[in-house]
Write a protein that holds these residues in place. Structure first.
Motif, short mmCIF file in Angstrom:
data_model
loop_
_atom_site.label_atom_id
_atom_site.label_comp_id
_atom_site.label_asym_id
_atom_site.label_seq_id
_atom_site.Cartn_x
_atom_site.Cartn_y
_atom_site.Cartn_z
N LEU A 204 0.85 -1.24 0.11
CA LEU A 204 0.08 0.06 -0.03
C LEU A 204 0.94 1.21 0.18
CD1 LEU A 204 -2.77 -0.98 2.61
CD2 LEU A 204 -2.94 -0.89 0.10
N ALA A 208 1.26 3.86 -3.05
CA ALA A 208 0.94 5.46 -2.81
C ALA A 208 2.20 6.27 -3.24
CB ALA A 208 0.64 5.45 -1.12
N ILE A 264 -3.86 7.08 3.48
CA ILE A 264 -3.45 5.70 2.81
C ILE A 264 -4.33 4.61 3.77
CG2 ILE A 264 -1.54 4.03 2.40
CD1 ILE A 264 0.41 6.16 2.60
#
Length: 309
Positions: A204, A208, A264
């Motif tokens: 993740l 990002a 996030i």
């Protein structure tokens, strides 16, 4: 190939000795040796290295051991599923939890399982996400809590909660941002203490960063939450994690957490194999996981978690 040969082989590996396995299985050692030899002949590979000090698995033996364990567990599950048709859910259920989830979910779930389903033996295993995924595929786990990274198509999955990743560092550290929220670019200036690539949050963060045209460079990789926590308290850097695994240190003021902008998020999901039917006991535990998760969110005991709509 017979089930007893699988049981014999697993016992030999677990006990590290033919003689000890023979005692536990109540089988004569020559008979055990013969069954092992037949198994190796059928597979066309040597499974064990034998010596005066015991036995060690060959590379082929290590691979076969994992499959043998999974097959034997599925046999037990099949027997339990039939028995449970006319009784309360009972038997053994193995649930896998990621390191960063177990602190919030493990104890409340164990307590609820003992109260609601005393006939079920709930076995919890704590691993990194990549390892849990492989164990669930092979049948060594009945259920696993995983992070939805878009690669869960091979599982039956039920979303549980969503969590925001926070920028976390030691209080009064030079890495504490001057204002909140902190941008990802500003967060990446500090050394980041993060799990390795196979862990659920790392992809993740990588995604990002790539979307923002940034790169992760100054990274300290630690897969253990306990060691990561110690590194933060030693002011080796900061991290990007949800609140839950570091809740106690944040509430005590030892660590400070700052929101990240843009956020996030990670989605926590309960997964089961599409190819291996759940026993009644596993189905009951699956329902219980959802109930306990809802309770923890409603009571704000799972810090930073929001029930998935």
């Amino acid at each position: 190939m017979e089930l007893r040969q699988l049981r014999y082989f697993v016992a030999i590996v677990d006990h590290g000795s033919l003689s000890r396995a023979a005692l536990v299985l109540h089988v004569a050692q020559p008979a055990l040796t013969q069954q092992l030899r037949q198994l190796e002949e059928e597979l066309g590979a040597q499974l064990l290295h034998r010596s005066a000090h015991g036995v060690l698995s060959t590379e082929a033996g290590k691979v076969f051991y994992e499959h043998a364990q999974a097959i034997l567990k599925q046999v037990v599950d099949a027997r339990s599923a039939v028995t449970q048709l006319t009784t309360r859910p009972s038997g053994s259920v193995t649930l896998g939890l990621p390191h960063s989830i177990s602190g919030a979910l493990a104890l409340p779930l164990l307590t609820a399982a003992r109260t609601t389903y005393p006939e079920i033996t709930l076995q919890l295993t704590e691993e990194i996400s990549g390892s849990l995924t492989e164990q669930l595929k092979s049948g060594r786990l009945n259920l696993a809590v995983l992070f939805d990274d878009g690669q869960l198509g091979g599982f039956e999955s039920t979303p549980l909660v969503e969590e925001d990743l926070m920028y976390i560092c030691r209080a009064a550290s030079s890495w504490v941002p001057p204002a909140a929220p902190v941008t990802l670019g500003a967060a990446l200036v500090s050394p980041l203490i993060l799990p390795a690539q196979q862990h659920g949050v790392r992809p993740l963060i990588e995604q990002a960063a790539a979307s923002a045209g940034l790169a992760l460079s100054n990274i300290i990789e630690i897969n253990s939450i306990a060691i990561l926590k110690s590194a933060l308290l030693a002011d080796m850097g900061a991290t990007l994690l949800p609140l839950a695994p570091l809740r106690a240190e944040i509430e005590s003021g030892a660590l400070v957490a700052t929101p990240v902008h843009p956020p996030i998020q990670r989605r926590v999901t309960l997964c089961a194999s599409r190819n291996i039917p759940l026993t009644n006991a596993a189905t009951a535990i699956s329902r219980l996981v959802r109930q306990v998760t809802e309770m923890l969110c409603e009571n704000e005991q799972w810090s930073g978690a929001r029930l998935h709509e």
